[in-house]
Write an enzyme that holds these catalytic residues in place. Sequence first.
Site, short mmCIF file in Angstrom:
data_model
loop_
_atom_site.label_atom_id
_atom_site.label_comp_id
_atom_site.label_asym_id
_atom_site.label_seq_id
_atom_site.Cartn_x
_atom_site.Cartn_y
_atom_site.Cartn_z
N LYS A 19 46.02 0.83 25.41
CA LYS A 19 46.45 -0.54 25.15
C LYS A 19 47.87 -0.60 24.58
O LYS A 19 48.45 0.44 24.21
CB LYS A 19 45.45 -1.19 24.18
N PHE A 65 37.03 -14.45 20.06
CA PHE A 65 38.20 -13.57 20.09
C PHE A 65 38.88 -13.53 21.46
O PHE A 65 39.90 -12.86 21.62
CB PHE A 65 37.81 -12.15 19.68
N ARG A 113 39.85 5.90 18.65
CA ARG A 113 40.13 4.58 18.09
C ARG A 113 40.39 4.66 16.59
O ARG A 113 41.18 3.88 16.05
CB ARG A 113 38.96 3.64 18.38
N ASN A 123 42.57 -1.82 19.03
CA ASN A 123 41.85 -0.56 18.81
C ASN A 123 42.34 0.58 19.70
O ASN A 123 41.68 1.59 19.84
CB ASN A 123 40.34 -0.76 18.97
N HIS A 126 40.53 1.42 25.76
CA HIS A 126 39.41 0.75 26.41
C HIS A 126 38.65 1.76 27.24
O HIS A 126 39.24 2.69 27.81
CB HIS A 126 39.91 -0.38 27.32
#
Length: 211
Positions: A19, A65, A113, A123, A126
Amino acid sequence: MEQVSRRRIYVERTLALIKPDAVDKAEEIEDFILKAGFTILQKRKLQLSPEQCSDFYADQYGKLFFPSLTAFMSSGPIVALTLARDNAVVHWKSIIGPVNSIKARETHPECLRAKYGTSDLKNGLHGSETFSAAEREIKFMFPNSIIEPFPSKEATAEYLSRCVNPILLQGLTNLCKHKPHNPCIWLADWLIKNNPNKPKICDGAIVEEAE
């Protein structure tokens, strides 16, 4: 003689995303992935639009979220990876750890993470939740991928019964009649010559139909 049991290995694919908050550590993470026994089949660095993020996380639509998730995932480049190994989906999920990075530091301090994430949203990584999710997500990130579905047990049995067993039975029957010196080579040659699915070779002659 003692028989050695060999465990069959089924290779799976799963999708990994590095990410935006961890993309500067991509090389380090990829090195960890390889050391964990994965093969990296596909890799691309890209930046998703908010609309693309909404499509990718469609199963999360409606949750509180969701807007923050799509805004974060479209805030910078990501690295998408197709990973392969036995039990890939479960193994990758165990390596990246719990969704919330803060809790992960307490319960799974060695997971990725815990190392690269800072919250439940940011975090770092994925991983596909299930095998079917992996198929969909890999196709999303790598549109040109060809993912052959695994046939069911029933479909496999039906194919063997219809296409394999009859010709194999004929071959074995002929093998017993001829009793060749090298039965394996003889049977292999017989199956090649008598394969009902082998391509038909045209000699070039054109046959005209009578009017």
